[in-house]
Motif scaffolding. Structure first.
Motif, PDB file in Angstrom:
ATOM      1  N   ILE A   1      26.221 -25.269 -18.725  1.00 49.34           N
ATOM      2  CA  ILE A   1      25.653 -25.549 -16.827  1.00 49.34           C
ATOM      3  C   ILE A   1      27.107 -26.793 -16.198  1.00 49.34           C
ATOM      4  O   ILE A   1      28.079 -25.587 -15.250  1.00 49.34           O
ATOM      5  CB  ILE A   1      24.779 -25.863 -16.748  1.00 49.34           C
ATOM      6  N   ASP A   2      27.562 -27.175 -16.962  1.00 50.02           N
ATOM      7  CA  ASP A   2      28.692 -28.091 -16.506  1.00 50.02           C
ATOM      8  C   ASP A   2      30.134 -27.028 -16.647  1.00 50.02           C
ATOM      9  O   ASP A   2      31.370 -27.361 -15.652  1.00 50.02           O
ATOM     10  CB  ASP A   2      29.389 -29.021 -17.333  1.00 50.02           C
ATOM     11  N   LYS A   3      29.824 -26.036 -17.271  1.00 53.12           N
ATOM     12  CA  LYS A   3      31.622 -25.970 -17.285  1.00 53.12           C
ATOM     13  C   LYS A   3      31.098 -24.068 -15.866  1.00 53.12           C
ATOM     14  O   LYS A   3      32.386 -24.661 -15.191  1.00 53.12           O
ATOM     15  CB  LYS A   3      31.670 -24.380 -18.584  1.00 53.12           C
ATOM     16  N   LEU A   4      30.099 -23.209 -15.821  1.00 50.74           N
ATOM     17  CA  LEU A   4      29.990 -23.242 -14.896  1.00 50.74           C
ATOM     18  C   LEU A   4      30.516 -23.580 -13.686  1.00 50.74           C
ATOM     19  O   LEU A   4      30.926 -22.835 -12.895  1.00 50.74           O
ATOM     20  CB  LEU A   4      28.659 -22.495 -14.696  1.00 50.74           C
ATOM     21  N   GLU A   5      29.802 -24.714 -13.574  1.00 50.45           N
ATOM     22  CA  GLU A   5      29.712 -25.207 -11.643  1.00 50.45           C
ATOM     23  C   GLU A   5      31.623 -25.868 -12.134  1.00 50.45           C
ATOM     24  O   GLU A   5      32.184 -26.073 -10.639  1.00 50.45           O
ATOM     25  CB  GLU A   5      29.040 -26.289 -12.095  1.00 50.45           C
ATOM     26  N   LYS A   6      31.875 -26.131 -13.496  1.00 53.09           N
ATOM     27  CA  LYS A   6      32.782 -26.410 -12.822  1.00 53.09           C
ATOM     28  C   LYS A   6      34.513 -24.863 -13.014  1.00 53.09           C
ATOM     29  O   LYS A   6      35.008 -25.415 -11.860  1.00 53.09           O
ATOM     30  CB  LYS A   6      33.975 -26.687 -13.865  1.00 53.09           C
ATOM     31  N   LYS A   7      33.645 -23.842 -12.277  1.00 46.54           N
ATOM     32  CA  LYS A   7      34.769 -22.340 -12.873  1.00 46.54           C
ATOM     33  C   LYS A   7      33.994 -22.326 -11.140  1.00 46.54           C
ATOM     34  O   LYS A   7      34.911 -21.431 -10.509  1.00 46.54           O
ATOM     35  CB  LYS A   7      34.531 -21.706 -13.891  1.00 46.54           C
ATOM     36  N   PHE A   8      32.956 -22.572 -11.182  1.00 45.52           N
ATOM     37  CA  PHE A   8      32.234 -21.588 -10.012  1.00 45.52           C
ATOM     38  C   PHE A   8      31.588 -22.267  -8.535  1.00 45.52           C
ATOM     39  O   PHE A   8      31.441 -21.861  -7.653  1.00 45.52           O
ATOM     40  CB  PHE A   8      31.464 -20.655  -9.986  1.00 45.52           C
ATOM     41  N   GLY A   9      31.750 -23.373  -9.221  1.00 36.92           N
ATOM     42  CA  GLY A   9      31.398 -24.448  -7.889  1.00 36.92           C
ATOM     43  C   GLY A   9      30.079 -25.461  -8.077  1.00 36.92           C
ATOM     44  O   GLY A   9      29.877 -24.738  -8.694  1.00 36.92           O
ATOM     45  N   LYS A  10      30.231 -26.259  -7.018  1.00 39.15           N
ATOM     46  CA  LYS A  10      28.443 -27.448  -7.267  1.00 39.15           C
ATOM     47  C   LYS A  10      27.296 -26.405  -7.260  1.00 39.15           C
ATOM     48  O   LYS A  10      27.662 -25.623  -6.128  1.00 39.15           O
ATOM     49  CB  LYS A  10      28.850 -28.711  -6.274  1.00 39.15           C
ATOM     50  N   ASN A  11      26.114 -27.067  -8.136  1.00 37.96           N
ATOM     51  CA  ASN A  11      24.831 -26.368  -7.985  1.00 37.96           C
ATOM     52  C   ASN A  11      25.663 -24.571  -8.002  1.00 37.96           C
ATOM     53  O   ASN A  11      24.241 -24.301  -7.338  1.00 37.96           O
ATOM     54  CB  ASN A  11      24.203 -27.013  -6.472  1.00 37.96           C
ATOM     55  N   ILE A  12      26.200 -23.903  -8.859  1.00 39.79           N
ATOM     56  CA  ILE A  12      25.855 -22.331  -9.023  1.00 39.79           C
ATOM     57  C   ILE A  12      25.235 -22.443  -9.798  1.00 39.79           C
ATOM     58  O   ILE A  12      24.139 -21.209 -10.013  1.00 39.79           O
ATOM     59  CB  ILE A  12      27.471 -22.459  -9.737  1.00 39.79           C
ATOM     60  N   VAL A  13      24.337 -23.936 -10.708  1.00 39.93           N
ATOM     61  CA  VAL A  13      23.046 -23.116 -11.881  1.00 39.93           C
ATOM     62  C   VAL A  13      21.856 -24.309 -10.476  1.00 39.93           C
ATOM     63  O   VAL A  13      22.388 -25.308 -10.998  1.00 39.93           O
ATOM     64  CB  VAL A  13      23.139 -23.264 -13.431  1.00 39.93           C
ATOM     65  N   LYS A  14      21.023 -23.771 -10.743  1.00 36.24           N
ATOM     66  CA  LYS A  14      19.957 -24.468 -10.428  1.00 36.24           C
ATOM     67  C   LYS A  14      18.795 -24.470 -11.473  1.00 36.24           C
ATOM     68  O   LYS A  14      18.316 -23.373 -11.777  1.00 36.24           O
ATOM     69  CB  LYS A  14      19.667 -24.470  -8.456  1.00 36.24           C
ATOM     70  N   THR A  15      18.497 -26.084 -10.952  1.00 31.64           N
ATOM     71  CA  THR A  15      16.526 -25.620 -11.925  1.00 31.64           C
ATOM     72  C   THR A  15      15.743 -25.867 -11.213  1.00 31.64           C
ATOM     73  O   THR A  15      15.660 -25.723  -9.940  1.00 31.64           O
ATOM     74  CB  THR A  15      17.002 -27.436 -13.379  1.00 31.64           C
ATOM     75  N   GLY A  16      14.149 -25.595 -11.176  1.00 31.43           N
ATOM     76  CA  GLY A  16      13.482 -25.211 -10.654  1.00 31.43           C
ATOM     77  C   GLY A  16      12.011 -25.727 -11.262  1.00 31.43           C
ATOM     78  O   GLY A  16      12.366 -25.927 -12.324  1.00 31.43           O
ATOM     79  N   PHE A  17      10.740 -25.200 -10.678  1.00 36.51           N
ATOM     80  CA  PHE A  17       9.992 -25.460 -10.985  1.00 36.51           C
ATOM     81  C   PHE A  17       8.728 -24.284 -10.870  1.00 36.51           C
ATOM     82  O   PHE A  17       8.895 -23.505  -9.654  1.00 36.51           O
ATOM     83  CB  PHE A  17       9.504 -27.057 -10.808  1.00 36.51           C
ATOM     84  N   TYR A  18       7.239 -24.149 -11.090  1.00 34.08           N
ATOM     85  CA  TYR A  18       6.877 -23.824 -10.777  1.00 34.08           C
ATOM     86  C   TYR A  18       5.755 -24.691  -9.263  1.00 34.08           C
ATOM     87  O   TYR A  18       4.508 -25.307 -10.060  1.00 34.08           O
ATOM     88  CB  TYR A  18       6.019 -22.766 -11.631  1.00 34.08           C
ATOM     89  N   GLY A  19       5.830 -23.628  -8.263  1.00 30.26           N
ATOM     90  CA  GLY A  19       4.922 -24.625  -6.982  1.00 30.26           C
ATOM     91  C   GLY A  19       3.598 -23.282  -8.081  1.00 30.26           C
ATOM     92  O   GLY A  19       3.274 -23.099  -8.174  1.00 30.26           O
ATOM     93  N   ASN A  20       2.535 -24.877  -7.027  1.00 32.56           N
ATOM     94  CA  ASN A  20       1.076 -23.899  -6.856  1.00 32.56           C
ATOM     95  C   ASN A  20       0.721 -22.968  -6.307  1.00 32.56           C
ATOM     96  O   ASN A  20       1.688 -22.990  -5.494  1.00 32.56           O
ATOM     97  CB  ASN A  20       0.230 -25.344  -6.529  1.00 32.56           C
ATOM     98  N   SER A  21       0.517 -21.900  -6.795  1.00 32.87           N
ATOM     99  CA  SER A  21       0.480 -20.378  -5.944  1.00 32.87           C
ATOM    100  C   SER A  21      -1.045 -20.183  -5.229  1.00 32.87           C
ATOM    101  O   SER A  21      -1.982 -21.182  -5.813  1.00 32.87           O
ATOM    102  CB  SER A  21       0.829 -19.271  -6.966  1.00 32.87           C
TER     103      SER A  21
END
Length: 160
Positions: free
Chosen positions: A138-158
């Motif tokens: 993730i750190d390598k991707l952000e260094k190459k493509f910019g901050k927050n290129i990969v985001k973590t998430g969660f599953y909200g209640n449907s």
């Protein structure tokens, strides 16, 4: 004379990330996403220092500037946001009050360790190494493509 001077970098005792929301909100899913962004930024900083943390602190500030917070020690030191996020979301659920408007949230990671040595628990070592590899990617991707290129998430209640 300059050759003999060592630059000493002072390591932090904690890393904190917080920010006000664009508008007051009581939406728990919005707050969770904001908290995940703060966790990611904090973990990226911690990895840059080659450190790990042992304590997570979550804070919520209401529209009226009341502050609610809680903290928890981690079962094992880490710098991986998914491990920290699990604990942080549990803490958020404990301090969140429905039908309350909030102006900001934040995370503080404490108990920082910058030594290469750590006490691993039995059966956790392989999972820990996989998490470290994922965090490095993730750190390598952000260094190459910019901050927050990969985001973590969660599953909200449907509500369906």
């Amino acid at each position: 004379c300059l050759d003999k001077v060592k630059i000493i970098r002072k390591l932090p005792k904690s890393i904190q990330n917080t920010c006000s929301f664009p508008k007051f909100t009581g939406d728990i899913n919005y707050i969770k996403n904001a908290l995940n962004t703060h966790i990611h930024t904090s973990c990226t900083s911690l990895r840059r220092y080659k450190g790990k943390c042992s304590t997570v602190n979550v804070m919520l500030r209401t529209k009226d500037f009341q502050i609610f917070w809680d903290k928890k020690n981690l079962p094992q030191e880490t710098n991986f946001e998914l491990d920290i996020s699990k604990v942080a979301m549990d803490l958020l659920e404990k301090i969140y009050i429905p039908n309350t408007l909030y102006r900001s949230c934040g995370v503080t990671i404490e108990g920082l360790n910058f030594n290469e040595e750590e006490q691993l628990q039995l059966f956790i070592e392989k999972q820990s190494r996989n998490c470290e590899k994922l965090a490095e990617s993730i750190d390598k991707l952000e260094k190459k493509f910019g901050k927050n290129i990969v985001k973590t998430g969660f599953y909200g209640n449907s509500k369906d």
